[in-house]
Scaffold this motif. Structure first.
Motif, mmCIF file in Angstrom:
data_model
loop_
_atom_site.group_PDB
_atom_site.id
_atom_site.type_symbol
_atom_site.label_atom_id
_atom_site.label_comp_id
_atom_site.label_asym_id
_atom_site.label_seq_id
_atom_site.Cartn_x
_atom_site.Cartn_y
_atom_site.Cartn_z
ATOM 1 N N LEU A 112 0.853 -1.190 0.000
ATOM 2 C CA LEU A 112 0.000 0.000 0.000
ATOM 3 C C LEU A 112 0.889 1.241 0.000
ATOM 4 O O LEU A 112 1.643 1.453 0.955
ATOM 5 N N PRO A 113 0.836 2.040 -1.064
ATOM 6 C CA PRO A 113 1.791 3.150 -1.216
ATOM 7 C C PRO A 113 1.687 4.219 -0.140
ATOM 8 O O PRO A 113 2.678 4.913 0.149
ATOM 9 N N SER A 114 0.525 4.356 0.482
ATOM 10 C CA SER A 114 0.356 5.408 1.494
ATOM 11 C C SER A 114 0.868 4.999 2.870
ATOM 12 O O SER A 114 0.990 5.837 3.771
ATOM 13 N N VAL A 117 6.732 1.256 5.580
ATOM 14 C CA VAL A 117 7.170 -0.141 5.586
ATOM 15 C C VAL A 117 6.646 -0.842 6.837
ATOM 16 O O VAL A 117 6.107 -1.958 6.768
ATOM 17 N N TYR A 118 6.776 -0.193 7.978
ATOM 18 C CA TYR A 118 6.309 -0.783 9.238
ATOM 19 C C TYR A 118 4.824 -1.134 9.152
ATOM 20 O O TYR A 118 4.407 -2.242 9.487
ATOM 21 N N ASP A 119 4.008 -0.180 8.688
ATOM 22 C CA ASP A 119 2.563 -0.391 8.661
ATOM 23 C C ASP A 119 2.147 -1.410 7.601
ATOM 24 O O ASP A 119 1.163 -2.132 7.788
ATOM 25 N N ASN A 120 2.885 -1.483 6.490
ATOM 26 C CA ASN A 120 2.602 -2.518 5.496
ATOM 27 C C ASN A 120 2.815 -3.903 6.088
ATOM 28 O O ASN A 120 2.025 -4.821 5.845
ATOM 29 N N VAL A 121 3.874 -4.060 6.864
ATOM 30 C CA VAL A 121 4.181 -5.363 7.457
ATOM 31 C C VAL A 121 3.198 -5.707 8.576
ATOM 32 O O VAL A 121 2.792 -6.861 8.729
ATOM 33 N N ALA A 122 2.799 -4.693 9.330
ATOM 34 C CA ALA A 122 1.886 -4.929 10.451
ATOM 35 C C ALA A 122 0.449 -5.181 9.999
ATOM 36 O O ALA A 122 -0.355 -5.738 10.749
ATOM 37 N N LEU A 123 0.117 -4.800 8.768
ATOM 38 C CA LEU A 123 -1.265 -4.856 8.296
ATOM 39 C C LEU A 123 -1.921 -6.232 8.431
ATOM 40 O O LEU A 123 -3.070 -6.328 8.886
ATOM 41 N N PRO A 124 -1.264 -7.340 8.049
ATOM 42 C CA PRO A 124 -1.936 -8.640 8.176
ATOM 43 C C PRO A 124 -2.365 -8.958 9.606
ATOM 44 O O PRO A 124 -3.403 -9.591 9.816
ATOM 45 N N LYS A 149 14.597 0.665 7.533
ATOM 46 C CA LYS A 149 13.683 1.264 6.541
ATOM 47 C C LYS A 149 12.242 1.375 7.057
ATOM 48 O O LYS A 149 11.332 1.595 6.269
ATOM 49 N N VAL A 150 12.048 1.253 8.360
ATOM 50 C CA VAL A 150 10.684 1.133 8.887
ATOM 51 C C VAL A 150 9.798 2.339 8.553
ATOM 52 O O VAL A 150 8.580 2.196 8.398
ATOM 53 N N LYS A 151 10.388 3.526 8.454
ATOM 54 C CA LYS A 151 9.579 4.735 8.227
ATOM 55 C C LYS A 151 9.478 5.117 6.755
ATOM 56 O O LYS A 151 8.792 6.077 6.401
ATOM 57 N N ARG A 152 10.146 4.364 5.896
ATOM 58 C CA ARG A 152 10.076 4.654 4.462
ATOM 59 C C ARG A 152 8.731 4.203 3.895
ATOM 60 O O ARG A 152 8.059 3.340 4.453
ATOM 61 N N ARG A 153 8.396 4.784 2.728
ATOM 62 C CA ARG A 153 7.222 4.333 1.988
ATOM 63 C C ARG A 153 7.696 3.562 0.760
ATOM 64 O O ARG A 153 8.844 3.733 0.327
ATOM 65 N N VAL A 165 9.991 -6.407 1.646
ATOM 66 C CA VAL A 165 8.895 -5.960 2.518
ATOM 67 C C VAL A 165 7.705 -6.901 2.364
ATOM 68 O O VAL A 165 7.058 -7.289 3.345
ATOM 69 N N ALA A 166 7.410 -7.284 1.114
ATOM 70 C CA ALA A 166 6.302 -8.207 0.867
ATOM 71 C C ALA A 166 6.538 -9.543 1.566
ATOM 72 O O ALA A 166 5.598 -10.161 2.092
ATOM 73 N N ILE A 167 7.785 -10.008 1.584
ATOM 74 C CA ILE A 167 8.107 -11.258 2.275
ATOM 75 C C ILE A 167 7.943 -11.083 3.781
ATOM 76 O O ILE A 167 7.385 -11.952 4.468
ATOM 77 N N ALA A 168 8.404 -9.945 4.306
ATOM 78 C CA ALA A 168 8.227 -9.678 5.735
ATOM 79 C C ALA A 168 6.749 -9.652 6.096
ATOM 80 O O ALA A 168 6.332 -10.176 7.137
ATOM 81 N N ARG A 169 5.939 -9.038 5.239
ATOM 82 C CA ARG A 169 4.498 -8.986 5.471
ATOM 83 C C ARG A 169 3.906 -10.398 5.490
ATOM 84 O O ARG A 169 3.000 -10.707 6.277
#
Length: 255
Positions: A112-114, A117-124, A149-153, A165-169
């Motif tokens: 999700l571009p918005s 990195v942290y929030d993309n991984v935490a989403l599931p 890279k946690v705060k990057r988009r 990031v997708a693998i981490a997610r």
């Protein structure tokens, strides 16, 4: 009608396969007529195994993965994942099963571009109603080499970093089975090695099961077994093959 949640078996024997495909067929119908994408595929994926699925264009690779993951319904046959039979589950139950027991990595990173990195991984975790623990999210990002890279988009990352990031997610929910569809198709060779090494680690260190569709013999060589499809049927397999051996087997299929 009220949707029911999947009834997970209380105990699944350690010797039981992680994933079973039993007589899977898939027929697509159009104005031009019926097309048989899969024509009776039976295969057992052992727990803690890394299997690559290869075949010529149109052989049924992606259809097999879609059916195995419950993203598409086979015309006939049965898929059993972790002791749960997918046929007959409601869409709500299938979604729950996918969130809790499956991880997905595709050629398109689907971040999700918005979100950071942290929030993309935490989403599931949030989608399953769990509150993400910061230490847990940071640990999985460290595992894929992106702890800084946690705060990057996503737009601020390279393609290889986005795939990690997708693998981490996918890792954050500790899935029993990973489905990867051409995960290195858009990456350079160095990024591809990093991504494939992470998938290999998921098997070797965490005992997870990886099913990867690929056209690349180098990628397939990371798996302990390559299963070849041709015209919707399993045409053979190769254990611990080198890229050269895998490429030769593919050439034989394409003749």
């Amino acid at each position: 009608m009220t949707a029911t949640a999947p009834s997970y078996p209380s105990v699944v024997p350690e010797s039981a396969p992680a994933l079973v495909l039993d007589g899977i067929t898939k027929t697509y119908r159009s104005k031009a007529g019926a097309v048989d994408a899969l024509r009776g595929v039976t295969y057992h994926f052992p727990r803690g195994s890394f299997t690559a699925v290869m075949g010529p264009s149109g052989s049924g690779k992606s259809t097999l993965l879609q059916c195995a993951a419950g993203l598409d319904q086979p015309t006939t046959g049965v898929v059993v994942l972790g002791g749960v039979t997918l046929r007959g589950l409601s869409e709500v139950a299938l979604t729950k099963l996918r969130r809790e027991e499956m991880g997905f990595v595709f050629q398109a990173y689907n971040l999700l571009p918005s979100l950071t990195v942290y929030d993309n991984v935490a989403l599931p975790l949030r989608l399953t109603g769990k509150r993400p623990q910061r230490a847990e999210v940071h640990a999985v990002l460290e595992q894929v080499g992106l702890g800084d890279k946690v705060k990057r988009r996503p737009a601020e990352l390279s393609g290889g970093q986005q795939q990690r990031v997708a693998i981490a997610r996918a890792l954050i929910t500790r899935p029993s089975v990973f489905f990867a569809d051409e995960p290195t198709g858009a990456l350079d060779s160095n990024s591809s090695r990093q991504v494939l090494s992470l998938l290999r680690e998921a098997t070797d260190r965490a005992g997870q099961t990886v099913v990867m569709v690929t056209h690349d013999p180098v990628a397939a060589a990371y798996a302990e077994r390559v299963v070849f499809l041709s015209d919707g049927l399993i045409a053979g397999h190769l254990d611990r093959g080198t890229p050269g051996q895998i490429a030769a087997a593919m050439s034989d299929l394409e003749r």
